[in-house]
Design a protein around this motif. Structure first.
Motif, PDB file in Angstrom:
ATOM      1  N   PHE A   6       0.791  -1.180   0.147  1.00  0.00           N
ATOM      2  CA  PHE A   6       0.043   0.061  -0.015  1.00  0.00           C
ATOM      3  C   PHE A   6       0.758   1.147   0.081  1.00  0.00           C
ATOM      4  CE2 PHE A   6      -3.134  -2.995   1.495  1.00  0.00           C
ATOM      5  CZ  PHE A   6      -4.059  -2.696   0.592  1.00  0.00           C
ATOM      6  N   LEU A   7       2.200   1.161   0.106  1.00  0.00           N
ATOM      7  CA  LEU A   7       3.249   2.293   0.452  1.00  0.00           C
ATOM      8  C   LEU A   7       4.191   1.914  -0.565  1.00  0.00           C
ATOM      9  CD1 LEU A   7       3.104   2.591   4.212  1.00  0.00           C
ATOM     10  CD2 LEU A   7       2.106   4.076   2.386  1.00  0.00           C
ATOM     11  N   ILE A   8       3.978   1.483  -1.650  1.00  0.00           N
ATOM     12  CA  ILE A   8       5.084   0.946  -2.425  1.00  0.00           C
ATOM     13  C   ILE A   8       5.748   2.340  -3.339  1.00  0.00           C
ATOM     14  CG2 ILE A   8       3.581   0.972  -4.597  1.00  0.00           C
ATOM     15  CD1 ILE A   8       5.147  -1.587  -5.419  1.00  0.00           C
ATOM     16  N   GLN A   9       4.829   3.327  -3.075  1.00  0.00           N
ATOM     17  CA  GLN A   9       5.444   4.609  -3.734  1.00  0.00           C
ATOM     18  C   GLN A   9       6.726   5.101  -3.160  1.00  0.00           C
ATOM     19  OE1 GLN A   9       2.641   4.377  -2.118  1.00  0.00           O
ATOM     20  NE2 GLN A   9       2.679   6.138  -0.639  1.00  0.00           N
TER      21      GLN A   9
ATOM     22  N   VAL B 112      -9.240   0.451   3.745  1.00  0.00           N
ATOM     23  CA  VAL B 112     -10.419   0.118   3.418  1.00  0.00           C
ATOM     24  C   VAL B 112     -11.378   1.119   3.897  1.00  0.00           C
ATOM     25  CG1 VAL B 112     -10.025  -2.093   2.764  1.00  0.00           C
ATOM     26  CG2 VAL B 112     -10.919  -1.726   5.090  1.00  0.00           C
ATOM     27  N   GLU B 113     -12.375   1.386   3.309  1.00  0.00           N
ATOM     28  CA  GLU B 113     -13.701   1.807   3.913  1.00  0.00           C
ATOM     29  C   GLU B 113     -14.511   1.195   4.824  1.00  0.00           C
ATOM     30  OE1 GLU B 113     -16.106   4.171   1.054  1.00  0.00           O
ATOM     31  OE2 GLU B 113     -14.491   4.317  -0.277  1.00  0.00           O
ATOM     32  N   SER B 114     -14.677   1.511   6.049  1.00  0.00           N
ATOM     33  CA  SER B 114     -15.021   0.722   7.118  1.00  0.00           C
ATOM     34  C   SER B 114     -16.689   0.503   6.710  1.00  0.00           C
ATOM     35  CB  SER B 114     -15.167   1.436   8.379  1.00  0.00           C
ATOM     36  OG  SER B 114     -14.031   1.746   8.829  1.00  0.00           O
ATOM     37  N   SER B 115     -17.412   1.382   5.850  1.00  0.00           N
ATOM     38  CA  SER B 115     -18.620   1.278   5.515  1.00  0.00           C
ATOM     39  C   SER B 115     -19.079   0.266   4.474  1.00  0.00           C
ATOM     40  CB  SER B 115     -19.162   2.553   5.061  1.00  0.00           C
ATOM     41  OG  SER B 115     -18.351   3.128   3.550  1.00  0.00           O
ATOM     42  N   ILE B 116     -18.107  -0.416   3.972  1.00  0.00           N
ATOM     43  CA  ILE B 116     -18.169  -1.193   2.879  1.00  0.00           C
ATOM     44  C   ILE B 116     -17.779  -2.750   3.402  1.00  0.00           C
ATOM     45  CG2 ILE B 116     -17.823   0.245   0.691  1.00  0.00           C
ATOM     46  CD1 ILE B 116     -14.970  -0.641   0.499  1.00  0.00           C
TER      47      ILE B 116
ATOM     48  N   SER C 230     -15.720  -9.731   3.996  1.00  0.00           N
ATOM     49  CA  SER C 230     -15.781  -8.396   3.259  1.00  0.00           C
ATOM     50  C   SER C 230     -14.466  -7.588   3.180  1.00  0.00           C
ATOM     51  CB  SER C 230     -17.103  -7.785   3.228  1.00  0.00           C
ATOM     52  OG  SER C 230     -17.187  -7.040   4.503  1.00  0.00           O
ATOM     53  N   TYR C 231     -14.333  -7.663   4.789  1.00  0.00           N
ATOM     54  CA  TYR C 231     -12.896  -7.031   4.804  1.00  0.00           C
ATOM     55  C   TYR C 231     -11.614  -7.530   4.267  1.00  0.00           C
ATOM     56  CZ  TYR C 231      -8.706  -5.791   7.841  1.00  0.00           C
ATOM     57  OH  TYR C 231      -7.469  -5.420   8.255  1.00  0.00           O
ATOM     58  N   LEU C 232     -11.751  -8.773   4.656  1.00  0.00           N
ATOM     59  CA  LEU C 232     -10.598  -9.523   3.705  1.00  0.00           C
ATOM     60  C   LEU C 232     -10.477  -9.538   2.384  1.00  0.00           C
ATOM     61  CD1 LEU C 232     -10.490 -12.751   6.029  1.00  0.00           C
ATOM     62  CD2 LEU C 232      -9.058 -10.870   6.164  1.00  0.00           C
ATOM     63  N   ARG C 233     -11.508  -9.588   1.825  1.00  0.00           N
ATOM     64  CA  ARG C 233     -11.819  -9.542   0.291  1.00  0.00           C
ATOM     65  C   ARG C 233     -11.383  -8.067  -0.247  1.00  0.00           C
ATOM     66  NH1 ARG C 233     -16.598 -10.822   0.408  1.00  0.00           N
ATOM     67  NH2 ARG C 233     -15.904 -13.162  -0.034  1.00  0.00           N
ATOM     68  N   HIS C 234     -11.721  -6.922   0.459  1.00  0.00           N
ATOM     69  CA  HIS C 234     -11.358  -5.843   0.026  1.00  0.00           C
ATOM     70  C   HIS C 234      -9.954  -5.366   0.459  1.00  0.00           C
ATOM     71  CE1 HIS C 234     -14.888  -3.668  -1.069  1.00  0.00           C
ATOM     72  NE2 HIS C 234     -15.668  -4.345  -0.111  1.00  0.00           N
TER      73      HIS C 234
END
Length: 282
Positions: free
Chosen positions: A149-152, A200-204, A210-214
């Motif tokens: 996520f911080l590859i940049q 991830v957005e907590s709302s989704i 679903s958390y793991l999938r995102h």
């Protein structure tokens, strides 16, 4: 006792992150994970020498091992096995998921230190691992999965360095991770949404699946967005048959003996230091 070196062990997670180093045997790099090796080798030391990483401890650039590249990956994709296969060669120092880098990146996320500060300290930590003197000829970093996520940050520091990303099919991974703990899986169980909100957005995320999938899809999305001419994207378990291609990507050449030793690691549990035969789950 073999020669010891001062390597970064961990970084405090704060608005002023501080990397700490210890004098330790370079055999720590033979373990599946660097800090696992640190814990094991500490038993041999009664008087450990600890210091903060500062300018006085930084090696001269001409004394650094060449950085051959970085391994990014998703969870449970065989990256530890690949790291041990490459690191089995006496010419390669493999740095596997060091907490010194994790602590700095968590400080960047949670305490909003500046990108300039993060880049400066990340470079210091990486170069502190690259000190020469134990016969190694090159160095490779296998990072913790969420580091993608911080590859940049890594690309800004080392824009021409080769890197790979190991992926695995999403639903297959979700089934595995729902039975596991540790890493970003623990972030779901934390009573306060401290870390997962950065990914991830907590709302989704209505439930753990679903958390793991995102999270899995987020790993992949960041790797694909960062893809450039230095990238090699590969899926589990294809990296096993593509091992010669991976070595070439990192500009490494193994002798026939080194290759045989590396391939032999496929017979054993990759996350166990002792040679325990691998038994696939049916």
């Amino acid at each position: 006792m073999s020669k010891t070196f001062s390597f970064p062990i961990y970084t405090t997670i704060s608005d002023t992150p501080t990397p700490y180093c210890e004098e330790i045997d370079p055999e720590v790099f033979l373990y599946p994970f660097f800090n696992q090796g640190v814990s094991a080798k500490r038993k041999a030391f009664t008087d450990r020498k600890t210091s903060t990483l500062g300018e006085s401890l930084l090696p001269r650039e001409e004394g650094l091992l060449p950085i051959r590249g970085f391994i990014f990956h998703t969870a449970h994709c065989g990256s530890t096995l690949l790291g041990r296969m490459i690191g089995s060669s006496p010419q390669v120092r493999m740095i596997s998921e060091p907490e010194a880098i994790n602590g700095l990146l968590l400080s960047y996320l949670m305490h909003q230190i500046t990108e300039a500060q993060a880049l400066n300290q990340l470079k210091q930590i990486i170069e502190a691992y690259a000190i020469s003197g134990d016969g190694k000829k090159s160095i490779i970093f296998k990072l913790t999965s969420w580091n993608v996520f911080l590859i940049q940050l890594f690309q800004k520091l080392y824009p021409s360095s080769p890197w790979i990303y190991i992926d695995r099919e999403t639903e297959e991974l979700v089934k595995i991770l729902t039975k596991e703990d540790g890493g970003f899986i623990d972030w779901w169980h934390h009573p306060v949404d401290i870390l997962r909100k950065h990914f991830v957005e907590s709302s989704i995320c209505e439930d753990q699946e679903s958390y793991l999938r995102h999270m899995i899809e987020g790993h992949r999305k960041n790797a694909l967005a960062a893809k450039n001419s230095n990238a090699l994207l590969i899926n589990y378990p294809d990296f096993l048959t593509a091992f010669p291609e991976i070595l070439a990507h990192f500009q490494l050449t193994f002798s026939s003996e080194e290759m045989a030793n590396a391939l032999d690691f496929q017979r054993f549990e990759s996350k166990q230091f002792d040679p325990i035969l691998f038994e696939p789950i049916v």
